[in-house]
Design an enzyme around this catalytic site. Sequence first.
Site, PDB file in Angstrom:
ATOM      1  N   ASN A  30       2.060   8.377  -4.798  1.00 38.05           N
ATOM      2  CA  ASN A  30       0.602   8.350  -4.897  1.00 38.05           C
ATOM      3  C   ASN A  30       0.123   6.978  -4.460  1.00 38.05           C
ATOM      4  O   ASN A  30       0.877   6.006  -4.548  1.00 38.05           O
ATOM      5  CB  ASN A  30       0.172   8.545  -6.354  1.00 38.05           C
ATOM      6  CG  ASN A  30       0.283   9.985  -6.806  1.00 38.05           C
ATOM      7  OD1 ASN A  30       1.010  10.779  -6.224  1.00 38.05           O
ATOM      8  ND2 ASN A  30      -0.436  10.304  -7.859  1.00 38.05           N
ATOM      9  N   ARG A  31      -1.120   6.894  -4.068  1.00 37.55           N
ATOM     10  CA  ARG A  31      -1.684   5.584  -3.721  1.00 37.55           C
ATOM     11  C   ARG A  31      -1.981   4.804  -4.995  1.00 37.55           C
ATOM     12  O   ARG A  31      -2.636   5.307  -5.891  1.00 37.55           O
ATOM     13  CB  ARG A  31      -2.992   5.766  -2.942  1.00 37.55           C
ATOM     14  CG  ARG A  31      -2.785   6.253  -1.549  1.00 37.55           C
ATOM     15  CD  ARG A  31      -4.115   6.451  -0.851  1.00 37.55           C
ATOM     16  NE  ARG A  31      -4.810   5.201  -0.600  1.00 37.55           N
ATOM     17  CZ  ARG A  31      -6.048   5.124  -0.113  1.00 37.55           C
ATOM     18  NH1 ARG A  31      -6.722   6.230   0.130  1.00 37.55           N
ATOM     19  NH2 ARG A  31      -6.602   3.963   0.102  1.00 37.55           N
TER      20      ARG A  31
END
Length: 214
Positions: A30-31
């Site tokens: 995920n960012r």
Amino acid sequence: TVERPLKGRHILVTAGPTHEPIDPVRYIANRSSGKQGFAIAAAAVKAGARVTLVAGPVHLPTPAGADRIDVESAREMLTAVEKALPADAAIMVAAVADWRTADASGQKLKKDGSGKPAPLTLIENPDILATLGKHGQRPSLLIGFAAETEKVAEHAQAKLARKGADWIVANDVSGDVMGGDSNSVHIVTAQGVESWEHLPKDDVATRIIEKVAN
Ligand code: C5P
């Protein structure tokens, strides 16, 4: 004391993404820059707490005075979190990858010339926050984060119950929050929703730690 309200307390913070390997050179993630979680760990140290910071792969200096444990994957993060218990409060800021590959390849996957990419089978990662929510050593204050782009408070209310958390700090990430230095948050508890103005991540951290101390 007034200046060190968390003296004698142990605060556990997770931050950053997790990386789930596909093969030795590729991963799913995920960012997350880790900035908000690191700021919270720094604010907790400042408030006098003993702080364990379990960090996924990020490029950030360790807040002075925090005990940092670096991990890569969600499963490593869960192991490190459980090992760090007991804690008075846990603030789970990490953007844990929901899925990992069923079988990460030991060798780099190669294009086989057929034009068909190698298939990936994904399986669900353990939910670290939900695991703590029903843990024998559940911290007395358990805080989750949630990144949402719409119906922010509504989704956070549902998450509160599902994960067994005391608060969900809901981030509105529809703007430029990712990797940026400021944040719009709503604190969702059983008592209702508190919406804070758009603030620098350091100020969000200070205010969350003040609320934790109270
Ligand atoms: O379900 P969602 O990922 O939106 O929930 C976010 C919250 O749950 C965060 O506090 C995050 O750290 C935590 N989480 C977790 N383990 C997962 C997924 C999310 O601890 N596998």
